[in-house]
Design a protein around this motif. Structure first.
Motif, mmCIF file in Angstrom:
data_model
loop_
_atom_site.group_PDB
_atom_site.id
_atom_site.type_symbol
_atom_site.label_atom_id
_atom_site.label_comp_id
_atom_site.label_asym_id
_atom_site.label_seq_id
_atom_site.Cartn_x
_atom_site.Cartn_y
_atom_site.Cartn_z
ATOM 1 N N ASP A 346 0.846 -1.195 0.000
ATOM 2 C CA ASP A 346 0.000 0.000 0.000
ATOM 3 C C ASP A 346 0.881 1.245 0.000
ATOM 4 N N TYR A 347 1.459 1.524 -1.176
ATOM 5 C CA TYR A 347 2.370 2.661 -1.262
ATOM 6 C C TYR A 347 1.639 3.996 -1.169
ATOM 7 N N ALA A 348 0.382 4.029 -1.559
ATOM 8 C CA ALA A 348 -0.354 5.284 -1.432
ATOM 9 C C ALA A 348 -0.402 5.723 0.032
ATOM 10 N N SER A 349 -0.652 4.777 0.940
ATOM 11 C CA SER A 349 -0.677 5.102 2.370
ATOM 12 C C SER A 349 0.720 5.423 2.887
ATOM 13 N N ARG A 350 1.708 4.682 2.419
ATOM 14 C CA ARG A 350 3.082 4.948 2.858
ATOM 15 C C ARG A 350 3.526 6.343 2.446
ATOM 16 N N VAL A 351 3.209 6.714 1.222
ATOM 17 C CA VAL A 351 3.596 8.039 0.746
ATOM 18 C C VAL A 351 2.840 9.127 1.504
ATOM 19 N N ALA A 352 1.580 8.877 1.813
ATOM 20 C CA ALA A 352 0.814 9.854 2.597
ATOM 21 C C ALA A 352 1.462 10.081 3.961
ATOM 22 N N ALA A 353 1.970 9.009 4.558
ATOM 23 C CA ALA A 353 2.639 9.139 5.862
ATOM 24 C C ALA A 353 3.943 9.913 5.727
ATOM 25 N N ILE A 354 4.683 9.645 4.648
ATOM 26 C CA ILE A 354 5.928 10.383 4.413
ATOM 27 C C ILE A 354 5.622 11.862 4.192
ATOM 28 N N GLU A 355 4.601 12.139 3.404
ATOM 29 C CA GLU A 355 4.227 13.537 3.131
ATOM 30 C C GLU A 355 3.865 14.280 4.425
#
Length: 450
Positions: A346-355
């Motif tokens: 789930d890279y969309a969620s991972r990227v949201a957390a990084i953002e």
């Protein structure tokens, strides 16, 4: 076996590095190994790779799944020419990409690198117009502030006042509109499109296509702009019979948040094709960098059925390009394994957390005396400085923090692997802050400043 000092001595005397003098800017570190988010040097220094080794190592270094896929393929066949042959890895990758790409973009030309895929896109657009009976339409329109690669054709489509001005004499001449100034986090202002409308109005009879990096201009300024621009581009291209090319090499594969940068212009970002409004799809797109997870060099130029059909049904039916290493089996195997990870994590969620973490850490840096701007979108964070510190200060920060950053010009940025933890993001941002607090030095004094 030579020791580290002997290796570095040879390197300094004989090996050119990117955007660096041969003798005056020796390699700063001798990499010994890399795993996950970390690069380890020969002297034992461990560095978080805050720039994904130029934005491609999405799943981390030495990803076991990708390494194993390359190993298995190497036991069967490392390379065979794609002219006259095909092979299972190329076919399987094609099948996977057709499902992974936005709906309707399903005609795939494999390329060696991102720059070559851009060259292919430009040639494809011109050949399309030739097949339509418009040989005079052989120019493209690009955006100032853009970056599309270092080969001659790709340089010609990059910022005309950017890093490639030395080579104007060998580059084909195209047309440029002002970059979109409406920021990604601002409401859309339709006046931002006036420059593009003017350029097209003046040169409409010569234009084969318009090319842009959707929402994220990378290598010439780390600029993030409003997705409303993409909607206006699509409408204009439809009205004028011009093709639209999206260069997703840097923005794609979840780097800006959704799977593709263009999704910011869709009604509701989601899985490829499901929520896509047809008016914000390109006719041609380029992909690369994270395609293989940064483990092999590979890219692709992807066309719509309309573009492919016009070329295929014309007098010159062959698309006139053919790299030696086209569809290299090892690279195809790496890309298939990379797509497995993109689909199963789930890279969309991972990227949201990084953002979220980048915003929390970088927004306060606007208050630094030397800060000009802060920009964050997805797994992209940039501190723009009024003046850059010296390379010695940057090197000192890298060694003190254990974070590998490579600023260019006035931009101190991070585009970390998508597996980067919150604590690692915090360390990266602390290193960026420390660079921002350093005293400004000479402009572009060596390779850290490109």
């Amino acid at each position: 076996m030579k020791n580290a000092s002997e290796l570095l001595e040879f390197d300094a005397g004989h090996l050119w590095h990117p955007y660096a003098a041969l003798r005056n800017t020796p390699a700063r570190f001798l990499a010994r190994s890399a795993q996950g988010t970390t690069i380890e040097t020969a002297d034992g220094l461990k560095l978080i790779d805050a720039v994904s080794s130029w934005w491609c190592v999405a799943h981390g270094h030495n990803c076991l799944e990708i390494v194993e896929a390359i190993r298995k393929q190497s036991e069967k066949m490392c390379h065979v020419m794609f002219g006259g042959f095909t092979h299972e890895p190329a076919i399987e990758l094609g099948e996977r990409l057709v499902k992974f790409l936005p709906k309707g973009l399903n005609k795939i030309f494999y390329a060696d690198s991102g720059s070559i895929s851009v060259e292919c896109a430009a040639k494809m657009a011109v050949q399309y117009q030739f097949a339509k009976g418009h040989p005079e339409k052989c120019k493209l329109v690009a955006l100032k502030g853009g970056y599309h690669g270092d080969t001659a054709g790709a340089m010609a489509l990059s910022d005309p006042d950017g890093m490639h001005t030395l080579f104007r004499g060998i580059m084909p001449q195209h047309y440029f509109a002002e970059r979109p100034n409406c920021r990604a986090d601002e409401p859309w202002d339709d006046r931002d499109f006036a420059s593009m409308e003017q350029v097209v109005a003046e040169h409409e009879g010569e234009i084969a296509a318009i090319i842009c990096e959707p929402v994220f201009q990378g290598g010439n300024g780390m600029w993030l702009y409003n997705a409303g621009y993409l909607k206006r581009l699509r409408k204009l291209c439809d009205e004028k019979g011009i093709l639209l090319i999206f260069d997703e090499i840097a923005a794609g594969f979840y780097r800006t948040g959704p799977r593709w940068g263009m999704e910011h212009a869709w009604g509701t970002p989601g899985a490829a094709g499901k929520d896509c409004a047809a008016d914000v799809l390109p006719d041609i797109m380029t992909i690369g960098k994270a395609l293989t997870g940064g483990h092999m060099t590979m890219a692709a130029c992807v066309a719509s059925e309309m573009v492919a059909d016009v070329i295929t049904n014309s007098k010159i039916s062959a698309f006139m390009h053919g790299p030696t290493y086209m569809a290299n089996p090892l690279a195809c195997a790496a890309a298939i394994a990379s797509l497995d990870l993109f689909e199963n994590r789930d890279y969309a969620s991972r990227v949201a957390a990084i953002e979220k973490r980048l915003r929390a850490n970088l927004e306060p840096l606007r208050n630094l005396e030397n800060a000009a701007d802060v920009r964050v979108l997805g797994a992209i964070g940039c501190l723009e400085l009024k003046a850059i510190p010296t390379s010695d200060d940057i090197l000192r920060v890298i060694k003190e923090t254990g974070v590998w950053l490579r600023p260019f010009c006035n931009y101190v940025y991070t585009m970390p692997p998508l597996i980067t933890s919150e604590s690692e993001v915090d360390r990266i941002c602390e290193a960026i802050k420390m660079i921002g607090q350093c005293e400004p030095g000479p402009v572009c004094d060596d390779e850290f400043h490109e």
